[in-house]
Scaffold this motif. Structure first.
Motif, mmCIF file in Angstrom:
data_model
loop_
_atom_site.group_PDB
_atom_site.id
_atom_site.type_symbol
_atom_site.label_atom_id
_atom_site.label_comp_id
_atom_site.label_asym_id
_atom_site.label_seq_id
_atom_site.Cartn_x
_atom_site.Cartn_y
_atom_site.Cartn_z
ATOM 1 N N HIS A 1 4.116 3.976 4.905
ATOM 2 C CA HIS A 1 5.235 3.293 5.225
ATOM 3 C C HIS A 1 6.138 3.253 3.822
ATOM 4 C CE1 HIS A 1 4.111 1.490 9.101
ATOM 5 N NE2 HIS A 1 3.082 1.347 8.691
ATOM 6 N N ASP A 2 7.527 3.641 4.218
ATOM 7 C CA ASP A 2 8.675 3.527 3.060
ATOM 8 C C ASP A 2 8.489 2.041 2.643
ATOM 9 O OD1 ASP A 2 11.104 5.395 2.270
ATOM 10 O OD2 ASP A 2 11.220 3.227 1.699
ATOM 11 N N ILE A 3 8.442 2.015 1.322
ATOM 12 C CA ILE A 3 8.684 0.550 0.716
ATOM 13 C C ILE A 3 9.767 -0.244 0.879
ATOM 14 C CG2 ILE A 3 9.674 1.281 -1.750
ATOM 15 C CD1 ILE A 3 7.160 -0.396 -2.791
ATOM 16 N N TYR A 4 10.903 0.379 1.192
ATOM 17 C CA TYR A 4 12.178 -0.230 1.470
ATOM 18 C C TYR A 4 12.612 0.547 2.889
ATOM 19 C CZ TYR A 4 12.458 -1.338 -3.419
ATOM 20 O OH TYR A 4 12.380 -1.758 -4.839
ATOM 21 N N HIS B 1 9.787 3.329 9.354
ATOM 22 C CA HIS B 1 10.471 4.206 8.599
ATOM 23 C C HIS B 1 8.958 4.697 7.792
ATOM 24 C CE1 HIS B 1 13.093 5.095 4.980
ATOM 25 N NE2 HIS B 1 12.305 6.058 5.316
ATOM 26 N N LEU C 1 6.872 7.862 5.486
ATOM 27 C CA LEU C 1 7.009 9.084 4.865
ATOM 28 C C LEU C 1 6.032 9.980 4.802
ATOM 29 C CD1 LEU C 1 8.199 7.403 1.428
ATOM 30 C CD2 LEU C 1 9.656 8.446 3.166
ATOM 31 N N ASN D 1 15.458 14.824 2.463
ATOM 32 C CA ASN D 1 16.506 14.868 1.263
ATOM 33 C C ASN D 1 16.130 15.950 0.266
ATOM 34 O OD1 ASN D 1 18.119 12.998 2.607
ATOM 35 N ND2 ASN D 1 16.707 11.474 1.281
ATOM 36 N N GLN E 1 18.173 13.454 -2.781
ATOM 37 C CA GLN E 1 16.751 13.175 -2.910
ATOM 38 C C GLN E 1 16.228 12.248 -4.300
ATOM 39 O OE1 GLN E 1 14.547 16.949 -3.361
ATOM 40 N NE2 GLN E 1 12.410 15.756 -3.738
ATOM 41 N N GLU E 2 15.548 11.470 -4.203
ATOM 42 C CA GLU E 2 15.124 10.397 -5.120
ATOM 43 C C GLU E 2 13.720 10.830 -6.110
ATOM 44 O OE1 GLU E 2 15.667 6.582 -3.719
ATOM 45 O OE2 GLU E 2 18.053 7.014 -3.767
ATOM 46 N N HIS F 1 9.025 15.453 0.830
ATOM 47 C CA HIS F 1 8.733 14.429 1.526
ATOM 48 C C HIS F 1 9.616 14.340 3.097
ATOM 49 C CE1 HIS F 1 11.386 12.603 -1.291
ATOM 50 N NE2 HIS F 1 11.911 11.695 -0.293
ATOM 51 N N HIS G 1 11.078 11.872 5.990
ATOM 52 C CA HIS G 1 11.298 10.643 6.548
ATOM 53 C C HIS G 1 11.015 10.458 7.940
ATOM 54 C CE1 HIS G 1 13.193 8.719 2.989
ATOM 55 N NE2 HIS G 1 13.398 10.107 2.765
HETATM 56 P P1 AMP Z 1 14.506 10.235 -1.114
HETATM 57 O O1 AMP Z 1 15.880 9.529 -1.205
HETATM 58 O O2 AMP Z 1 14.522 10.990 0.439
HETATM 59 O O3 AMP Z 1 13.705 10.922 -2.220
HETATM 60 O O4 AMP Z 1 13.470 9.052 -0.375
HETATM 61 C C1 AMP Z 1 12.427 8.485 -1.435
HETATM 62 C C2 AMP Z 1 12.011 7.308 -0.496
HETATM 63 O O5 AMP Z 1 10.862 6.946 -1.081
HETATM 64 C C3 AMP Z 1 13.083 6.039 -0.383
HETATM 65 O O6 AMP Z 1 13.209 5.811 0.875
HETATM 66 C C4 AMP Z 1 12.286 4.932 -1.168
HETATM 67 O O7 AMP Z 1 12.179 3.699 -0.524
HETATM 68 C C5 AMP Z 1 10.913 5.731 -0.992
HETATM 69 N N1 AMP Z 1 9.725 5.063 -2.047
HETATM 70 C C6 AMP Z 1 9.850 4.817 -3.430
HETATM 71 N N2 AMP Z 1 8.831 4.464 -3.769
HETATM 72 C C7 AMP Z 1 7.824 4.117 -3.050
HETATM 73 C C8 AMP Z 1 6.901 3.551 -2.848
HETATM 74 N N3 AMP Z 1 5.853 3.348 -4.140
HETATM 75 N N4 AMP Z 1 5.920 3.361 -1.865
HETATM 76 C C9 AMP Z 1 6.782 3.557 -0.553
HETATM 77 N N5 AMP Z 1 7.830 4.291 -0.513
HETATM 78 C C10 AMP Z 1 8.455 4.194 -1.732
#
Ligand code: AMP
Length: 127
Positions: free
Chosen positions: A38-41, A47, A49, A97, A104-105, A110, A112
């Motif tokens: 699960h995505d943390i946010y 949602h 990943l 992303n 992409q962060e 990954h 979504h």
């Molecule tokens: P992106 O912008 O596509 O790189 O998305 C990165 C995603 O990773 C974001 O939706 C974040 O909320 C999620 N994320 C970041 N750290 C964590 C974590 N520790 N556990 C789960 N999801 C995370």
């Protein structure tokens, strides 16, 4: 300055640390090729990943360098995750992303999986 080209894989990224078990995740699926959690946010009621187990920075890196078995195993896992989450009847969106313009962060490839409500416009208006 705009970053161009693919950066090298950084094995300190947060998803690499999750894969190594150094930090926890809410896991929903794991097999030889992929881990899903699960995505943390969360942006939608569901949602999740899905990440490959191999060290790929982005979709560009994965599509160029992953083996046939990794590519097939990963995408089958994405489909299985969505099925296991019960999203097939109502539908869902998959999204990845890539790089700066893609937003992409986390520099580990990954996908979504968004579901549980109508997810709206395919691409938001330009910022
Ligand atoms: P992106 O912008 O596509 O790189 O998305 C990165 C995603 O990773 C974001 O939706 C974040 O909320 C999620 N994320 C970041 N750290 C964590 C974590 N520790 N556990 C789960 N999801 C995370």
């Amino acid at each position: 300055m705009r970053v161009t080209g693919l950066p090298p894989y950084d094995d300190t990224n947060i998803f690499a640390r999750i894969l190594r078990g150094e930090i926890p995740c809410r896991r929903v699926h794991e097999d030889d090729f992929a881990l899903a959690f699960h995505d943390i946010y969360p942006q939608t009621p569901v949602h999740v990943l899905v990440i490959p187990k191999g060290p790929y920075v982005s979709f560009a890196d994965f599509s160029a360098k992953a083996t046939e078995a990794e590519v097939a195993g990963f995408w089958r896992a994405v489909g299985q995750v969505a099925r296991e989450l019960g999203l097939e009847a109502t539908g869902y969106r998959i999204l990845s992303n890539m790089g700066e313009d893609g937003g992409q962060e986390v520099p580990h490839f990954h996908v979504h999986v968004f579901g549980g409500r109508r997810v709206g416009r395919m691409v938001p208006k330009a910022e």
